[in-house]
Write an enzyme that holds these catalytic residues in place. Structure first.
Site, mmCIF file in Angstrom:
data_model
loop_
_atom_site.group_PDB
_atom_site.id
_atom_site.type_symbol
_atom_site.label_atom_id
_atom_site.label_comp_id
_atom_site.label_asym_id
_atom_site.label_seq_id
_atom_site.Cartn_x
_atom_site.Cartn_y
_atom_site.Cartn_z
ATOM 1 C CG HIS A 243 -1.994 1.015 1.163
ATOM 2 N ND1 HIS A 243 -3.259 0.797 1.645
ATOM 3 C CD2 HIS A 243 -2.012 2.293 0.674
ATOM 4 C CE1 HIS A 243 -4.006 1.880 1.460
ATOM 5 N NE2 HIS A 243 -3.263 2.798 0.872
ATOM 6 C CD GLU B 230 -4.719 -3.245 0.067
ATOM 7 O OE1 GLU B 230 -4.417 -2.569 1.046
ATOM 8 O OE2 GLU B 230 -5.449 -4.259 0.135
ATOM 9 C CG HIS C 293 -7.994 -2.608 8.244
ATOM 10 N ND1 HIS C 293 -7.098 -1.748 7.638
ATOM 11 C CD2 HIS C 293 -8.031 -2.234 9.545
ATOM 12 C CE1 HIS C 293 -6.640 -0.883 8.529
ATOM 13 N NE2 HIS C 293 -7.184 -1.148 9.688
HETATM 14 C C1 LIG Z 1 -6.584 -1.311 2.945
HETATM 15 C C2 LIG Z 1 -6.152 -1.867 4.243
HETATM 16 O O1 LIG Z 1 -6.918 -2.044 5.144
HETATM 17 C C3 LIG Z 1 -4.742 -2.099 4.500
HETATM 18 O O2 LIG Z 1 -4.013 -2.531 3.431
HETATM 19 C C4 LIG Z 1 -4.142 -0.817 4.911
HETATM 20 O O3 LIG Z 1 -3.750 -0.184 3.751
HETATM 21 C C5 LIG Z 1 -2.971 -1.020 5.803
HETATM 22 O O4 LIG Z 1 -2.294 0.206 5.763
HETATM 23 P P1 LIG Z 1 -1.162 0.466 6.848
HETATM 24 O O5 LIG Z 1 -0.217 -0.722 6.763
HETATM 25 O O6 LIG Z 1 -0.560 1.769 6.414
HETATM 26 O O7 LIG Z 1 -1.872 0.494 8.175
HETATM 27 N N1 LIG Z 2 -6.262 -4.847 2.648
HETATM 28 C C1 LIG Z 2 -5.893 -5.182 3.997
HETATM 29 C C2 LIG Z 2 -4.423 -5.382 4.072
HETATM 30 O O1 LIG Z 2 -3.756 -5.439 3.048
HETATM 31 C C3 LIG Z 2 -3.761 -5.541 5.382
HETATM 32 O O2 LIG Z 2 -4.475 -4.920 6.420
HETATM 33 P P1 LIG Z 2 -3.873 -5.177 7.892
HETATM 34 O O3 LIG Z 2 -3.822 -6.676 8.081
HETATM 35 O O4 LIG Z 2 -2.497 -4.573 7.916
HETATM 36 O O5 LIG Z 2 -4.844 -4.516 8.828
#
Ligand SMILES: CC(=O)[C@@H](O)[C@H](O)COP(=O)(O)O
Ligand SMILES: NCC(=O)COP(=O)(O)O
Length: 237
Positions: A43, A70, A190
């Site tokens: 991300h 993402e 998430h």
């Molecule tokens: C979309 C989602 O819920 C996760 O991929 C989020 O992008 C995690 O981002 P951080 O690792 O910056 O918390």
């Molecule tokens: N899209 C969710 C993700 O990639 C990871 O979310 P998290 O496990 O770091 O909360």
């Protein structure tokens, strides 16, 4: 079959904390795949607080499973994804200063924008997913956007589960049922963890992919990444 996509944002967080290249993000992605991960998720946020845009390029030749990028579809993100052409792009409506992803799309209010952006990615052979709250109206709106998949935002489920309330799964079950009826693919992510993933998986029909990062990396600090990844795979069977 539900695929496990390992989100490696927090590997980059640790790397950036000292300004060097330890732990190496690409090596961790290679090892995670060797341990059984069926995808790698990143991300790259606009402030590059963890994953940098260069990481996205560096990972491309090394991710032989599914590569999921993402982010909020701002122009520089769109350009990055079109240039790299990952397996999948997951669109997340994050504010630039958000500490983490904290809401799904308003697929009704942003329908025209999402239609255009999704069309551009699909025209480049990239599978699309959009991050949504477990709300039936948002699932109906997602269908109108032409997206291949939705990603159910699972923070609310995870929080309720941590409080001992298993009823938090109900909106997700209803939304999954509607998504299946509308022929929209279902991803989720998430705050999923070793504690809650088996219950979530068992109750969501047609779950194609979970992307897990924060908890998985934290659990790996105690148990090791190879053991943790294999534990997730076992719970997803
Ligand atoms: C979309 C989602 O819920 C996760 O991929 C989020 O992008 C995690 O981002 P951080 O690792 O910056 O918390
Ligand atoms: N899209 C969710 C993700 O990639 C990871 O979310 P998290 O496990 O770091 O909360």
């Amino acid at each position: 079959m539900t695929k496990l996509s390992v989100n490696i944002n927090k590997i980059a967080t640790l790397r950036n904390s000292r300004g060097g290249d330890v732990p190496n993000v690409v090596q961790f992605a290679k090892d995670a795949q060797r341990f059984g991960a069926e995808g790698i998720t990143i991300h790259p946020r606009p402030d590059e607080r963890h994953i940098r845009y260069q990481d996205a390029y560096d990972l491309k030749p090394e991710v032989y499973t599914e590569y999921n990028i993402e982010g909020n579809p701002i122009p520089k993100f769109i350009d990055l994804v079109i240039d790299i052409k990952p397996t999948q792009v997951t669109l997340v409506p994050d504010a630039e200063d958000a500490i983490t992803s904290n809401a799904g799309w308003d697929t009704i209010k942003h329908k025209d924008f999402l239609i255009d952006v999704i069309k551009e990615f699909k025209n480049n052979g990239i599978r699309t997913s959009i991050f949504v709250d477990p709300d039936l109206h948002q699932i109906e709106g997602a269908k109108e956007t032409g997206t291949d998949r939705i990603e159910l935002y699972t923070e609310a489920f995870a929080h309720q589960f941590s409080l001992g309330n298993k009823d938090g799964i109900k909106p997700y079950m209803e939304c999954a049922g509607l998504a299946n009826t509308l022929d929209i693919g279902i991803n989720a992510g998430h705050d999923l963890s070793l504690d809650n993933i088996k219950f979530f998986k068992e109750n969501i029909t047609g779950l194609l992919e979970v992307s897990i990062g924060h908890a998985l990396i934290a659990e790996s600090l105690y148990l090791g990444a190879e053991k943790v990844i294999k534990m997730y795979l076992d719970k997803l069977k």
